[in-house]
Design an enzyme around this catalytic site. Structure first.
Site, PDB file in Angstrom:
ATOM      1  N   CYS A   2      -7.689  13.692  -3.401  1.00 58.79           N
ATOM      2  CA  CYS A   2      -8.403  14.919  -3.010  1.00 58.79           C
ATOM      3  C   CYS A   2      -9.714  15.053  -3.784  1.00 58.79           C
ATOM      4  CB  CYS A   2      -7.576  16.171  -3.221  1.00 58.79           C
ATOM      5  SG  CYS A   2      -6.079  16.248  -2.270  1.00 58.79           S
ATOM      6  N   ARG A  27     -11.657   8.242  -4.237  1.00 59.80           N
ATOM      7  CA  ARG A  27     -10.464   8.861  -4.810  1.00 59.80           C
ATOM      8  C   ARG A  27      -9.260   8.727  -3.890  1.00 59.80           C
ATOM      9  NH1 ARG A  27     -11.955  12.800  -8.887  1.00 59.80           N
ATOM     10  NH2 ARG A  27     -10.133  14.041  -8.454  1.00 59.80           N
ATOM     11  N   TRP A  72      -5.823  14.299   0.449  1.00 60.04           N
ATOM     12  CA  TRP A  72      -4.790  13.264   0.378  1.00 60.04           C
ATOM     13  C   TRP A  72      -3.478  14.013   0.537  1.00 60.04           C
ATOM     14  CZ3 TRP A  72      -0.641  11.658  -2.720  1.00 60.04           C
ATOM     15  CH2 TRP A  72      -0.280  10.314  -2.612  1.00 60.04           C
ATOM     16  N   ASN A  97      -7.432  21.271  -4.690  1.00 54.14           N
ATOM     17  CA  ASN A  97      -6.750  20.053  -5.162  1.00 54.14           C
ATOM     18  C   ASN A  97      -5.568  20.494  -6.006  1.00 54.14           C
ATOM     19  OD1 ASN A  97      -8.837  18.627  -4.106  1.00 54.14           O
ATOM     20  ND2 ASN A  97      -9.709  17.998  -6.069  1.00 54.14           N
ATOM     21  N   GLY A  98      -4.472  19.760  -5.947  1.00 58.09           N
ATOM     22  CA  GLY A  98      -3.314  20.111  -6.772  1.00 58.09           C
ATOM     23  C   GLY A  98      -2.148  20.538  -5.891  1.00 58.09           C
ATOM     24  N   GLU A 481       0.805  -7.286 -13.495  1.00 55.68           N
ATOM     25  CA  GLU A 481      -0.474  -6.735 -13.043  1.00 55.68           C
ATOM     26  C   GLU A 481      -0.999  -7.520 -11.830  1.00 55.68           C
ATOM     27  OE1 GLU A 481      -2.005  -4.144 -13.380  1.00 55.68           O
ATOM     28  OE2 GLU A 481      -4.081  -4.534 -12.866  1.00 55.68           O
ATOM     29  N   LYS A 485      -1.709  -5.904  -8.193  1.00 53.76           N
ATOM     30  CA  LYS A 485      -3.011  -6.009  -7.520  1.00 53.76           C
ATOM     31  C   LYS A 485      -2.812  -6.539  -6.107  1.00 53.76           C
ATOM     32  CE  LYS A 485      -4.982  -4.047  -9.413  1.00 53.76           C
ATOM     33  NZ  LYS A 485      -4.876  -3.393 -10.701  1.00 53.76           N
ATOM     34  N   GLU A 488      -0.992  -4.016  -3.788  1.00 55.46           N
ATOM     35  CA  GLU A 488      -1.785  -2.803  -3.591  1.00 55.46           C
ATOM     36  C   GLU A 488      -2.881  -2.992  -2.537  1.00 55.46           C
ATOM     37  OE1 GLU A 488      -3.675   0.126  -6.970  1.00 55.46           O
ATOM     38  OE2 GLU A 488      -3.707  -1.994  -7.336  1.00 55.46           O
ATOM     39  N   HIS A 504      18.197 -16.257 -12.985  1.00 53.83           N
ATOM     40  CA  HIS A 504      19.177 -15.173 -12.982  1.00 53.83           C
ATOM     41  C   HIS A 504      19.094 -14.353 -11.697  1.00 53.83           C
ATOM     42  CE1 HIS A 504      20.233 -16.121 -17.071  1.00 53.83           C
ATOM     43  NE2 HIS A 504      18.950 -16.116 -17.392  1.00 53.83           N
ATOM     44  N   LYS A 603      -7.160   7.105  -5.967  1.00 53.62           N
ATOM     45  CA  LYS A 603      -7.681   6.577  -7.225  1.00 53.62           C
ATOM     46  C   LYS A 603      -7.142   7.358  -8.416  1.00 53.62           C
ATOM     47  CE  LYS A 603     -10.157   4.091  -9.932  1.00 53.62           C
ATOM     48  NZ  LYS A 603      -9.584   2.755 -10.208  1.00 53.62           N
TER      49      LYS A 603
END
Ligand code: M6R
Length: 608
Positions: A2, A27, A72, A97-98, A481, A485, A488, A504, A603
Site C-alpha cells: 500500500c 511497494r 495491496w 495503509n494498515g 536465500e 530469490k 519469489e 534424510h 516490498k
C-alpha cells in the site's frame, strides 16, 4: 505494501499524485485510485490495473487538493469497489495503509446509525466514522482525531472533505507517513521516493501524530493532541537513485549496485585503522559490555542474513547466537535474558512482524536492542537503542538484493567488534579483516562479470517446476536465500537444504528433471559437499555448482560448474550470493514474469 500520496497546492495536483503512485509501485499493489476536490465535490477515479491505467482514466480530472493510493489487498479481494480512496456520503474521502482490527465492531455500529457500506474493506469504517463527527462539528481535524481515538490497529491515513478544498489531514500510527514541504505547497506520502519529484524537504511524523496541511502551511499534533514542532530534514535521496537508468529492471540495477552499496556501507570502517563499538551508536560500548548472547529477529531475506551471522558470531566472536523468525517470536512465550542483545534486521525498518517482535522483546524486559536497517528514521531504527544504517540506497525491486549483502557486511562488523571486545581478535587479525573488507567491493565486481554465463545457465531452468538448493555451514543460509530469490520472482518451487540432510529425505525428489544448485566454496566442508554432490549425480540429477576456483570441481556430463573468481574466506557468503541473485533474475526473464513486482508480494510488509 500500500502506498499513499496526498497534495495541497495552487496547481492541479493530479499529475503529482499519479507520479507519486508510479514511484510507489515498487511497494506492491493490486489496485489504485485517487480523489480530488473539484468545485466542492469529490472526483474519484479507481482502477484494478496498473497506475498507468489510472493515469489514463484520470486525464480529465482536475483539483488543487487530493489524495491517492495503491492498495495491496488485505480485507476484501482486489477490485475497483475495494480500491481506495473510500468515501462517505460524497463528503469525506480517505486513503489508508494498515489494518483496523476492530473494524467489524465499528462497521456494525455505523450500519446501525444508517451508514451504507459499499466495499469489504476495513478502511471504509474510517471514512464513515470521520463523517459521523464532521456533520456535527464541521471541523475536519477534530473529526479525524475523534475517529482515530476509536480505532484499534495500525494506520497511516490521508483525509479530505468535499466542502473544505484547502485542508488535508494526515495521521500515522504503526504505518509510515511523512510530510513533504514544498514552496507554498504541502504533501504527504508513505515514503520519500514519491515526493522527490516535488521536494527534498521532509518531516518524519512520529507515532500518533496528526498533521493538518493547507496552502498557508501545516500544523502537527502529537498523540495527545497538543501542537508540536518536528524538524524539517533534507532527504539524501535523489531522483537518480530511484530511476532505472540503463537497466531493464530495478532488480538488475540493484544487483549491479552492490559494489557501491558495500563500499558506502563500509566507508567509515574502511577509512579507519581500527574497529570501534561506536559505529553501532554512542551507547554501544556500554551495551556490548553487558551482553553475553545475541538473539536475531527478522523476516525473509533479512532472517537469512541473521542465519549467516550466527556462524560468524559464534566462531569468530565466541558469542552464542540464536536466530528467530520475527512473526514466530512475537507470539511465543519466551524467557527474557537481560544479558541478551536483541538484533533486528530489516531493509525497510517498517516490517510489521519485525517491529512487533522488537517491541515484544522490550516488553518482556530486554533492554539492549540494535537495529540493522537501510532506512533512516524508520520505526525499527527509532525504536532501537543502538543502530547501524546500511547504505544500500533505495531498494525498489521486491526481491531484496543489495539490502541483503549490505546487511551481511554490517553483521560482519558486529562480529568483529564483539570479537575484539572479547579478546578474540588480535591486532594482526583485525588488520587482515579490514583489508578483506576494503577488497570486498572489487571482489563483488569480479563476480558480476559472470552475468552472461549465468544468463546462459538460466535457460536450463525455464521449463522446470522445482529446484533444490544445497549449501553447508555458512553457505546453507545462502542456499536458502538463492531458493527464496528463485521462487519469489520466477514462481519455480525451490527448496534449500543443508547438503548433509539430502539423504534424510530430499534425495527422493532427485531425478533428471530436478535441477540441483550447489554453493561450493573452498572451505573445510568442501569434501563433505563433494560427496553430497556425488549422491545427486548418481541419481541422474542435473547439478549447477557455483564453485571457488580452487575446489577442483569441473563441468562434466550433468554437472555445470560456474567458477567463482576467488575464495573470500569468512566473507565468501557475500560473494556466493551474487550468482544466485543473477540466476533467479535470468530465470525470471526466461519465464517472462514481472521481476520487480512479483505477484502477491509487497516490498514493505507493513501488515501482519
Ligand atoms: O524490509 P525487511 O527486510 O524487514 O523485509 C523482510 C522481508 O519481507 C523481505 O526480506 C522479503 O523476504 C524479500 N522480498 C525477499 O526478497
Amino acid at each position: 505494501m500500500c502506498g499513499i500520496v496526498g497534495a495541497v497546492a495552487k496547481r492541479n495536483v493530479v499529475p503529482i499524485l499519479v507520479e507519486g503512485l508510479l514511484r510507489l509501485e515498487y511497494r506492491g499493489y493490486d489496485s489504485a485510485g485517487l480523489v480530488v476536490v473539484n468545485d466542492k465535490s469529490l472526483e474519484r477515479v479507481r482502477s484494478t490495473g496498473r497506475v498507468a491505467e489510472l493515469a489514463e482514466k484520470s486525464l480529465k480530472t482536475n483539483g488543487t487538493i487530493g489524495i491517492a493510493h495503491t492498495r495491496w489487498a488485505t480485507h476484501g479481494v482486489p477490485s475497483e469497489r475495494n480500491a481506495h480512496p473510500h468515501t462517505s456520503n460524497e463528503l469525506i474521502a480517505v486513503v489508508h495503509n494498515g489494518i483496523i482490527e476492530n473494524y467489524e465492531e465499528l462497521r456494525s455500529k455505523l450500519t446501525g446509525e444508517g451508514y451504507i457500506f459499499t466495499s469489504d474493506t476495513d478502511t471504509e469504517v474510517i471514512a464513515h466514522l470521520i463523517h459521523s463527527y464532521y456533520i456535527k462539528n464541521k471541523d475536519l481535524l477534530k473529526s479525524t482525531q475523534s475517529a482515530l481515538a476509536e480505532l484499534v490497529g495500525a494506520y497511516a491515513i490521508g483525509v479530505i472533505a468535499a466542502d473544505n478544498p484547502d485542508q488535508l489531514i494526515g495521521a500515522r500510527k504503526g504505518s509510515p507517513l511523512l510530510l513533504g514541504v514544498g514552496e507554498g505547497e504541502y504533501f504527504i506520502a508513505s515514503d520519500m521516493s514519491a515526493l522527490l519529484q516535488v521536494t527534498q524537504k521532509v518531516v518524519y511524523l512520529e507515532e500518533g501524530d496528526v498533521v493538518a496541511l493547507a496552502l498557508v502551511g501545516y500544523k502537527i499534533y502529537d498523540a495527545k493532541g497538543g501542537a508540536i514542532e518536528r524538524p524539517v530534514n533534507i532527504s539524501e535521496l535523489n531522483n537518480e537513485s530511484v530511476e532505472l537508468g540503463e537497466y531493464q529492471h530495478y532488480m538488475q540495477k540493484e544487483i549491479h549496485e552492490q559494489p557501491q552499496a558495500l563500499a558506502d556501507t563500509l566507508e567509515s570502517v574502511c577509512n579507519s585503522q581500527s574497529l570501534v563499538p561506536g559505529i553501532f551508536g554512542a551507547e554501544a560500548a556500554n551495551s556490548f559490555a553487558q551482553i553475553n548472547r545475541i538473539l536475531i529477529l527478522a523476516c525473509g531475506t533479512s532472517s537469512h542474513a541473521g542465519m549467516v551471522a550466527k556462524y560468524w558470531l559464534e566462531e569468530i566472536a565466541g558469542v552464542p547466537c540464536a536466530v528467530e523468525i520475527a512473526s514466530e517470536y512475537r507470539y511465543r512465550v519466551s524467557v527474557a535474558d537481560p544479558e541478551t542483545l536483541i538484533v533486528t534486521i530489516s531493509q525497510s525498518g517498517e516490517t510489521a512482524d519485525t517491529l512487533a517482535a522488537l517491541n515484544h522483546a522490550k516488553s518482556i524486559g530486554h533492554k539492549h536492542t540494535l537495529a540493522i536497517c537501510n532506512v533512516p528514521e524508520s520505526a525499527i531504527i527509532r525504536q532501537s537503542k543502538l543502530r547501524f544504517l546500511t547504505r544500500a540506497g533505495p531498494e525498489i525491486g521486491v526481491a531484496s538484493t543489495k539490502a541483503f549483502t549490505t546487511q551481511l557486511a554490517a553483521l560482519f562488523l558486529l562480529t568483529l567488534v564483539l570479537a575484539k571486545q572479547n579478546g578474540r581478535l588480535s591486532a594482526k587479525q583485525e588488520q587482515a579483516h579490514l583489508h578483506d573488507l576494503r577488497h570486498l567491493p572489487s571482489a563483488v565486481l569480479a563476480v558480476l562479470k559472470a552475468e552472461p554465463e549465468i544468463a546462459e545457465l538460466a535457460k536450463h531452468f525455464a521449463d522446470k517446476h522445482h529446484a533444490l538448493f544445497l549449501g553447508r555451514g555458512l553457505h546453507y543460509p545462502i542456499a536458502l536465500e538463492g531458493a527464496l530469490k528463485l521462487k519469489e520472482i520466477s514462481y519455480i518451487h525451490a527448496e534449500a537444504y543443508p547438503a548433509g540432510e539430502l539423504k534424510h529425505g530430499p534425495l527422493a525428489l532427485v531425478d533428471s528433471d530436478m535441477p540441483v544448485v550447489a554453493v561450493a566454496p573452498n572451505d573445510i566442508l568442501l569434501e563433505k559437499l563433494k560427496s553430497n554432490l556425488q549422491e545427486v549425480k548418481a541419481r541422474g540429477g542435473q547439478l549447477y555448482v557455483f564453485a571457488d576456483s580452487e575446489t577442483k570441481i569441473h563441468s562434466s556430463e550433468g554437472v555445470h560448474v560456474m567458477q567463482m573468481p576467488e575464495h573470500a574466506g569468512f566473507l565468501s557468503p557475500i560473494l556466493h550470493t551474487i550468482p544466485l541473485q543473477l540466476l533467479a533474475y535470468y530465470v525470471a526473464l526466461q519465464k517472462g514474469t514481472d521481476v520487480d513486482k512479483p505477484r502477491n508480494l509487497a516490498k514493505s510488509v507493513t501488515v501482519e
